[in-house]
Design a protein around this motif. Structure first.
Motif, PDB file in Angstrom:
ATOM      1  N   ARG A 240      12.926  22.133  -5.609  1.00 16.08           N
ATOM      2  CA  ARG A 240      13.444  21.030  -4.789  1.00 16.08           C
ATOM      3  C   ARG A 240      14.717  21.382  -4.037  1.00 16.08           C
ATOM      4  O   ARG A 240      15.270  20.535  -3.333  1.00 16.08           O
ATOM      5  CB  ARG A 240      13.667  19.788  -5.660  1.00 16.08           C
ATOM      6  CG  ARG A 240      12.345  19.222  -6.171  1.00 16.08           C
ATOM      7  CD  ARG A 240      12.497  17.838  -6.740  1.00 16.08           C
ATOM      8  NE  ARG A 240      11.221  17.272  -7.104  1.00 16.08           N
ATOM      9  CZ  ARG A 240      11.048  16.042  -7.573  1.00 16.08           C
ATOM     10  NH1 ARG A 240      12.103  15.256  -7.733  1.00 16.08           N
ATOM     11  NH2 ARG A 240       9.851  15.600  -7.890  1.00 16.08           N
TER      12      ARG A 240
ATOM     13  N   ARG B 171      14.271  13.072   2.699  1.00 10.49           N
ATOM     14  CA  ARG B 171      14.897  12.250   1.673  1.00 10.49           C
ATOM     15  C   ARG B 171      15.475  13.149   0.584  1.00 10.49           C
ATOM     16  O   ARG B 171      14.877  14.157   0.219  1.00 10.49           O
ATOM     17  CB  ARG B 171      13.891  11.267   1.075  1.00 10.49           C
ATOM     18  CG  ARG B 171      13.367  10.256   2.112  1.00 10.49           C
ATOM     19  CD  ARG B 171      12.336   9.324   1.486  1.00 10.49           C
ATOM     20  NE  ARG B 171      12.930   8.502   0.438  1.00 10.49           N
ATOM     21  CZ  ARG B 171      13.556   7.346   0.652  1.00 10.49           C
ATOM     22  NH1 ARG B 171      13.692   6.903   1.892  1.00 10.49           N
ATOM     23  NH2 ARG B 171      14.055   6.650  -0.350  1.00 10.49           N
ATOM     24  N   TYR B 172      16.645  12.747   0.077  1.00  6.17           N
ATOM     25  CA  TYR B 172      17.322  13.579  -0.910  1.00  6.17           C
ATOM     26  C   TYR B 172      18.051  12.692  -1.909  1.00  6.17           C
ATOM     27  O   TYR B 172      18.188  11.474  -1.721  1.00  6.17           O
ATOM     28  CB  TYR B 172      18.302  14.536  -0.224  1.00  6.17           C
ATOM     29  CG  TYR B 172      19.411  13.844   0.549  1.00  6.17           C
ATOM     30  CD1 TYR B 172      20.643  13.576  -0.052  1.00  6.17           C
ATOM     31  CD2 TYR B 172      19.226  13.449   1.883  1.00  6.17           C
ATOM     32  CE1 TYR B 172      21.666  12.940   0.654  1.00  6.17           C
ATOM     33  CE2 TYR B 172      20.241  12.806   2.579  1.00  6.17           C
ATOM     34  CZ  TYR B 172      21.444  12.553   1.970  1.00  6.17           C
ATOM     35  OH  TYR B 172      22.440  11.918   2.653  1.00  6.17           O
ATOM     36  N   HIS B 173      18.520  13.299  -2.995  1.00  9.72           N
ATOM     37  CA  HIS B 173      19.241  12.550  -4.018  1.00  9.72           C
ATOM     38  C   HIS B 173      20.323  13.429  -4.629  1.00  9.72           C
ATOM     39  O   HIS B 173      20.243  14.663  -4.557  1.00  9.72           O
ATOM     40  CB  HIS B 173      18.290  12.069  -5.125  1.00  9.72           C
ATOM     41  CG  HIS B 173      17.593  13.185  -5.850  1.00  9.72           C
ATOM     42  ND1 HIS B 173      16.461  13.801  -5.346  1.00  9.72           N
ATOM     43  CD2 HIS B 173      17.878  13.817  -7.028  1.00  9.72           C
ATOM     44  CE1 HIS B 173      16.069  14.750  -6.191  1.00  9.72           C
ATOM     45  NE2 HIS B 173      16.909  14.788  -7.209  1.00  9.72           N
TER      46      HIS B 173
ATOM     47  N   CYS C 169      16.329  17.902  -2.547  1.00  9.16           N
ATOM     48  CA  CYS C 169      15.259  17.209  -1.841  1.00  9.16           C
ATOM     49  C   CYS C 169      14.492  16.323  -2.818  1.00  9.16           C
ATOM     50  O   CYS C 169      14.240  16.725  -3.954  1.00  9.16           O
ATOM     51  CB  CYS C 169      14.280  18.205  -1.221  1.00  9.16           C
ATOM     52  SG  CYS C 169      14.989  19.285   0.026  1.00  9.16           S
ATOM     53  N   ASP C 170      14.101  15.139  -2.378  1.00 10.47           N
ATOM     54  CA  ASP C 170      13.255  14.286  -3.211  1.00 10.47           C
ATOM     55  C   ASP C 170      11.887  14.917  -3.413  1.00 10.47           C
ATOM     56  O   ASP C 170      11.276  14.791  -4.472  1.00 10.47           O
ATOM     57  CB  ASP C 170      13.074  12.913  -2.560  1.00 10.47           C
ATOM     58  CG  ASP C 170      14.292  12.020  -2.731  1.00 10.47           C
ATOM     59  OD1 ASP C 170      15.275  12.457  -3.364  1.00 10.47           O
ATOM     60  OD2 ASP C 170      14.258  10.880  -2.228  1.00 10.47           O
ATOM     61  N   HIS C 171      11.416  15.590  -2.384  1.00 11.70           N
ATOM     62  CA  HIS C 171      10.035  16.076  -2.403  1.00 11.70           C
ATOM     63  C   HIS C 171       9.941  17.567  -2.714  1.00 11.70           C
ATOM     64  O   HIS C 171       9.554  17.953  -3.811  1.00 11.70           O
ATOM     65  CB  HIS C 171       9.345  15.757  -1.083  1.00 11.70           C
ATOM     66  CG  HIS C 171       7.924  16.235  -1.001  1.00 11.70           C
ATOM     67  ND1 HIS C 171       6.963  15.881  -1.933  1.00 11.70           N
ATOM     68  CD2 HIS C 171       7.311  17.055  -0.107  1.00 11.70           C
ATOM     69  CE1 HIS C 171       5.810  16.465  -1.616  1.00 11.70           C
ATOM     70  NE2 HIS C 171       6.002  17.185  -0.521  1.00 11.70           N
TER      71      HIS C 171
END
Length: 392
Positions: free
Chosen positions: A34, A77-79, A88-90
């Protein structure tokens, strides 16, 4: 790629050469797939170098916020996982695609896989030098000439995905010094005598504070079949020198003597008492080892109330300052980065250009700038690439 993007945006004619058949493998495998692509709290103090101020200019000119803006522009999208670490979220493939798309938009030409067999500096009197070309690059496909040459080849870490010493060889060819190299952000190994007792607890992890050479990190440590790993150990490995001890506080959250004082009349065995605060499997092995070292094995089956205060103080000291000397590390195959690299005293901190070789640049991990764990090394890649991309 970061450098190529910025140079292409400036209207430069850019070719990106890569010996690998797959693009950006190190990005792909990073962060558990990720990609820990930056750290919000990036500061120069998060980097090791023989020239600790070198990284300041590049980091100030392209910051984590700048890369986050690029991420958001592409809708990724990230966290934040912890301690400012952004993932990365994905998938890490999204970062690769972002950079590839930005390169394509900037007109970057790709030649991969393509192996470079020789790099030469053109003589001042030759026609190509007069035409503003400084280097010839011989590849397995063709011979190229270029005004600027950027070495962004990384270090020796993870050779199984193509890491090599190519960048250091180019530096030495042009009489640019390379500092001492060794694996960093890497698990540590220990001698049979020191660690044989712990082999049975492989997989056990606990919160700890690990210190060495004035540096200290508090995160998990993990027992492995070869020694110790986990975030705190990976961090301290960058500061450790062979032959020196690392100091481990196994109970950083509270003072063990406070616990002992509160349990002076306890009928519990030492290991059973400590198991309330530390992993049970670890405690039973650790107590046997430490009591043996302190010549107190006879107390292993005695209740805590029979321990004298001076003995409890010795045990508490061992818990809070367990000193053990690593025999080495698990090596480049498992190391996340290479410590050391092209000597930054031979480079411009503003442009990353070699001061004695006009047109030759070094960026990223190949340079003697090594980040701590947590997205800092990727940020150095983006920042140093951006700096060179403004100048080539």
């Amino acid at each position: 790629m970061m450098c190529a993007i910025e140079a292409g945006k400036r209207g430069r004619s850019v070719m990106l050469l890569d010996h690998s058949p797959r693009l950006a493998e190190k990005i792909r495998i990073s962060g558990g797939g990720r990609c820990n692509f930056t750290n919000r709290h990036t500061r120069p103090e998060n980097f090791l170098s023989n020239n600790p101020h070198f990284c300041r200019s590049a980091l100030a000119r392209f910051t984590p916020s700048d890369f986050i803006a690029l991420i958001e522009k592409h809708g990724i999208r990230y966290h934040e996982k912890k301690l400012g670490q952004l993932f990365c979220d994905h998938s890490s493939q999204q970062i690769i695609d972002l950079l590839k798309n930005e390169c394509d938009a900037a007109g970057v030409v790709w030649q991969m896989p393509s192996k470079v067999s020789a790099v030469k500096q053109l003589d001042h009197g030759c026609a190509d030098h007069i035409n503003n070309k400084r280097f010839t690059i011989q590849t397995d496909r063709n011979t190229l000439t270029a005004h600027s040459l950027v070495i962004a080849t990384g270090g020796l870490s993870i050779p199984q995905i193509g890491a090599s010493d190519f960048g250091y060889r180019i530096a030495r060819q042009f009489s640019i010094p390379v500092t001492t190299l060794r694996p960093a952000l890497v698990g540590m190994t220990f001698s049979q005598n020191d660690f044989s007792c712990f082999k049975g607890i492989s997989g056990v992890a606990t919160d700890a504070e690990v210190s060495c050479q004035g540096a200290s990190f508090r995160e998990n440590i993990l027992w492995t079949h070869r020694g110790l790993s986990g975030p705190a150990i990976l961090q301290i490995s960058s500061y450790w020198n062979p032959g020196t001890a690392i100091h481990i506080n196994l109970l950083p959250q509270q003072a063990l003597m406070d616990i002992f004082n509160a349990k002076k009349q306890s009928s519990q065995l030492l290991a059973n008492l400590l198991a309330n605060y530390l992993p049970k499997r670890l405690v039973h092995v650790w107590c046997n080892v430490i009591l043996t070292q302190l010549s107190l094995s006879h107390l292993s089956d005695k209740p805590v109330r029979q321990f004298q205060d001076n003995v409890l103080k010795q045990i508490a000291k061992q818990i809070h300052d367990w000193q053990i000397v690593p025999s080495g590390t698990v090596g480049y195959k498992k190391a996340e980065v290479t410590l050391g690299g092209v000597d930054t005293y031979a480079l411009s901190s503003k442009t990353m250009e070699a001061t004695q070789v006009p047109g030759l640049y070094f960026i990223g991990e190949v340079v003697d700038v090594t980040g701590q764990l947590g997205g800092f090394n990727f940020q150095w890649a983006w920042s140093s690439g951006y700096a060179a991309g403004q100048a080539v």
